[in-house]
Design a protein around this motif. Structure first.
Motif, PDB file in Angstrom:
ATOM      1  N   SER A   1       0.840  -1.192   0.000  1.00  0.00           N
ATOM      2  CA  SER A   1       0.000   0.000   0.000  1.00  0.00           C
ATOM      3  C   SER A   1       0.881   1.251   0.000  1.00  0.00           C
ATOM      4  O   SER A   1       1.866   1.324   0.725  1.00  0.00           O
TER       5      SER A   1
ATOM      6  N   SER B   1       0.362   5.897  -5.077  1.00  0.00           N
ATOM      7  CA  SER B   1      -0.447   5.823  -3.850  1.00  0.00           C
ATOM      8  C   SER B   1      -1.441   4.669  -3.917  1.00  0.00           C
ATOM      9  O   SER B   1      -2.626   4.820  -3.605  1.00  0.00           O
TER      10      SER B   1
ATOM     11  N   LYS C   1      -3.665   1.422  -3.309  1.00  0.00           N
ATOM     12  CA  LYS C   1      -4.422   0.965  -2.161  1.00  0.00           C
ATOM     13  C   LYS C   1      -4.822  -0.497  -2.367  1.00  0.00           C
ATOM     14  O   LYS C   1      -4.913  -0.953  -3.508  1.00  0.00           O
TER      15      LYS C   1
ATOM     16  N   SER D   1      -1.742  -4.583   2.198  1.00  0.00           N
ATOM     17  CA  SER D   1      -1.793  -3.535   3.235  1.00  0.00           C
ATOM     18  C   SER D   1      -0.645  -3.674   4.218  1.00  0.00           C
ATOM     19  O   SER D   1       0.072  -4.667   4.225  1.00  0.00           O
TER      20      SER D   1
END
Length: 126
Positions: free
Chosen positions: A14, A84, A86, A126
Motif C-alpha cells: 500500500s 499511492s 491501495k 496492506s
C-alpha cells in the motif's frame, strides 16, 4: 482487430507505485480512444482511465489524482502510471481500444471498446 499486450503488473505494498504498459502489436490509429479497465473477482469490469486521440483524458473518481494515463503514438503504446496504490486497487487490469476515431472526452464504458488485451495482475497488500 487490434492485438493488445499489457505488462507491468505485480505485487506492491500500500502506497507503492506501478507503471502499466500496453503495446498494440498491430496498427492502432492514433485517433482511437485507449482505455484501462480493471476487474476483481465477483465484480464487474470497470473503467479506470481513458485517453482520446486528441489527448483528452477521463478518470474514474476512485483513481483521480493517483493514476495518470498517457500514450506514445510513435510506439503504439499507452501507459498507466499508478501511485499511492491501495488494497482496493487490486485487480486484473486490461487495456482496450476503440475501433473508431475518438477526439472528445473519452468514455469509460466498456461497451465502447472493441479490442482487449489479456490483462496484467496488480496486487496491493496492506
Amino acid at each position: 482487430q487490434v492485438q493488445l499486450v499489457e505488462s507491468g503488473g505485480g505485487s506492491v505494498q500500500s502506497g507503492g507505485s506501478l507503471r502499466l504498459s500496453c503495446v498494440a502489436s498491430t496498427y492502432t490509429s492514433s485517433a482511437y480512444c485507449m482505455g484501462w479497465f480493471r476487474q476483481s473477482p465477483g465484480k464487474e469490469r470497470e473503467g479506470v482511465a481513458a485517453i482520446s486521440g486528441s489527448g483528452q483524458t477521463r478518470y474514474a473518481d476512485s483513481v483521480k489524482g493517483r493514476f495518470t494515463i498517457s500514450r506514445d503514438n510513435a510506439k503504439n503504446t499507452v501507459y498507466l502510471q499508478m501511485t499511492s496504490l491501495k488494497p482496493e486497487d487490486t485487480a486484473m487490469y486490461y487495456c482496450a481500444a476503440t475501433n473508431f476515431r475518438c477526439y472528445g472526452v473519452p468514455s469509460l464504458r466498456k461497451e465502447e471498446y472493441r479490442s482487449w488485451g489479456q490483462g496484467t495482475q496488480v496486487t496491493v497488500s496492506s
